[in-house]
Design an enzyme around this catalytic site. Structure first.
Site, PDB file in Angstrom:
ATOM      1  N   ASN A 104       0.871  -1.177   0.000  1.00  0.00           N
ATOM      2  CA  ASN A 104       0.000   0.000   0.000  1.00  0.00           C
ATOM      3  C   ASN A 104       0.906   1.225   0.000  1.00  0.00           C
ATOM      4  OD1 ASN A 104      -1.781   2.063   0.471  1.00  0.00           O
ATOM      5  ND2 ASN A 104      -2.267   1.471   2.578  1.00  0.00           N
ATOM      6  N   TRP A 105       1.087   1.785  -1.179  1.00  0.00           N
ATOM      7  CA  TRP A 105       2.035   2.908  -1.296  1.00  0.00           C
ATOM      8  C   TRP A 105       1.472   4.216  -0.769  1.00  0.00           C
ATOM      9  CZ3 TRP A 105       4.383   2.059  -6.887  1.00  0.00           C
ATOM     10  CH2 TRP A 105       5.324   1.020  -6.819  1.00  0.00           C
ATOM     11  N   LYS A 106       0.181   4.250  -0.495  1.00  0.00           N
ATOM     12  CA  LYS A 106      -0.443   5.500  -0.034  1.00  0.00           C
ATOM     13  C   LYS A 106      -0.136   6.618  -1.035  1.00  0.00           C
ATOM     14  CE  LYS A 106      -0.193   3.601   4.552  1.00  0.00           C
ATOM     15  NZ  LYS A 106      -0.248   3.794   5.996  1.00  0.00           N
ATOM     16  N   GLY A 115       4.844   1.558   4.813  1.00  0.00           N
ATOM     17  CA  GLY A 115       6.206   2.099   4.759  1.00  0.00           C
ATOM     18  C   GLY A 115       7.245   1.155   4.175  1.00  0.00           C
ATOM     19  N   HIS A 169      -9.610   1.541   4.474  1.00  0.00           N
ATOM     20  CA  HIS A 169      -8.363   1.749   5.220  1.00  0.00           C
ATOM     21  C   HIS A 169      -8.615   2.759   6.334  1.00  0.00           C
ATOM     22  CE1 HIS A 169      -4.298   3.085   6.152  1.00  0.00           C
ATOM     23  NE2 HIS A 169      -3.915   1.901   5.694  1.00  0.00           N
ATOM     24  N   GLY A 176       2.019   2.783  10.674  1.00  0.00           N
ATOM     25  CA  GLY A 176       2.971   3.871  10.493  1.00  0.00           C
ATOM     26  C   GLY A 176       3.660   4.324  11.765  1.00  0.00           C
TER      27      GLY A 176
HETATM   28  P1  PGA Z   1       2.566   0.653   7.679  1.00  0.00           P
HETATM   29  O1  PGA Z   1       1.122   0.859   6.987  1.00  0.00           O
HETATM   30  O2  PGA Z   1       3.100  -0.668   7.169  1.00  0.00           O
HETATM   31  O3  PGA Z   1       3.369   1.832   7.217  1.00  0.00           O
HETATM   32  O4  PGA Z   1       2.345   0.609   9.147  1.00  0.00           O
HETATM   33  C1  PGA Z   1       0.233  -0.216   6.825  1.00  0.00           C
HETATM   34  C2  PGA Z   1      -1.028   0.258   6.171  1.00  0.00           C
HETATM   35  O5  PGA Z   1      -1.444   1.405   6.425  1.00  0.00           O
HETATM   36  O6  PGA Z   1      -1.662  -0.484   5.391  1.00  0.00           O
END
Ligand code: PGA
Length: 254
Positions: free
Chosen positions: A9-11, A237, A97, A175
């Site tokens: 999930n690159w956001k 991340g 999400h 995160g």
């Molecule tokens: P993260 O995010 O691995 O950066 O904690 C996971 C997500 O939001 O799907």
């Protein structure tokens, strides 16, 4: 036996140039091909879906989107329809999400409508559920996750539920660098599977994949991969670096 799915999930990260460079670097880091016993997906921003999809053809790595709208078309400025994603070869779509829920006001009813819209167009939703820190501390994890699962899956057939992916992502772990323990994640995932079994039958519940998400990285992946209940990971991340994402794919081979 369920095949684990490791999804990136690159956001809101990576331009087209960065996204396309990533695919080549990931292929190299995987030694040229996706290993057996695991599935992988990349969910780039909408702007990079088309070029990333072109590059992923024939690699066995699936294309995913991070969001969609619940309607098939119409006057919904700024939204993206499920059929538009399907046309690009998108297979998975992240729905509900915690960032969508908390920053963009998505409630369980909208999340459910999006899950159904995805199925109408042959997309596989990755439905995210998870409790916030204050809910965990108040002992409400089970109630919150059960409500999100119940409402998120409303109106689905057992066959759709069997194809669905759920990502259990405790909000306090996203995160933050503070992942859940494997045991805690597996316990909530068992609870989700039992809830699905009670509502949709054992067969659908055993077929459904349930990932863990929240600060998963190569250093802690083994902690989750060793639980047969945990069918892969949704990774933010640590999915932005091709070597790190490749290591995660390897770690979840079953
Ligand atoms: P993260 O995010 O691995 O950066 O904690 C996971 C997500 O939001 O799907």
């Amino acid at each position: 036996m369920r095949t684990p799915l490791v999804a990136a999930n690159w956001k809101m990260h990576k331009t087209v140039a960065e996204a396309t460079a990533f695919v080549g670097a990931l292929q190299a880091a995987l030694g040229g091909s996706l290993p057996a016993g695991v599935e992988a997906a990349i969910c780039p921003p909408f702007t990079a879906l088309y070029p990333v999809g072109q590059l992923l053809r024939g690699t066995g790595i699936a294309l995913g989107a991070q969001n969609l709208y619940k309607e098939d078309q119409g006057a919904f400025t700024g939204e993206v329809a499920p059929g538009m994603l399907a046309e690009l070869g998108v297979r998975y779509v992240i729905v509900g999400h915690s960032e969508r829920r908390s920053l963009f006001g998505e409630d369980d009813a909208l999340v459910n409508a999006k899950v159904r819209a995805a199925f109408r167009h042959g997309l596989t939703p990755i439905l995210c559920v998870g409790e916030r820190l204050e809910e965990r501390e108040a002992g409400e994890t089970e109630a919150v996750v059960t409500r999100q699962v119940d409402r998120g899956l409303e109106g689905l057939s057992p066959a759709e539920v069997a194809r669905l992916v759920i990502a259990y992502e405790p909000v306090w772990a996203i995160g933050t660098g503070r992942a859940a323990t494997g045991e805690d994640a597996a316990a909530v995932i068992r609870l989700i599977r039992e809830r699905v079994a009670a509502r949709f039958g054992r067969e659908a519940a055993e077929a459904l994949r349930i990932q863990y998400g929240g600060s998963v990285k190569p250093e802690n992946a083994g902690e989750f991969a060793r639980y047969p209940e945990i069918d892969g990971a949704l990774v933010g991340g640590a999915s932005l670096d091709p070597r790190s994402f490749a290591a995660l794919i390897q770690a979840f081979r079953r």
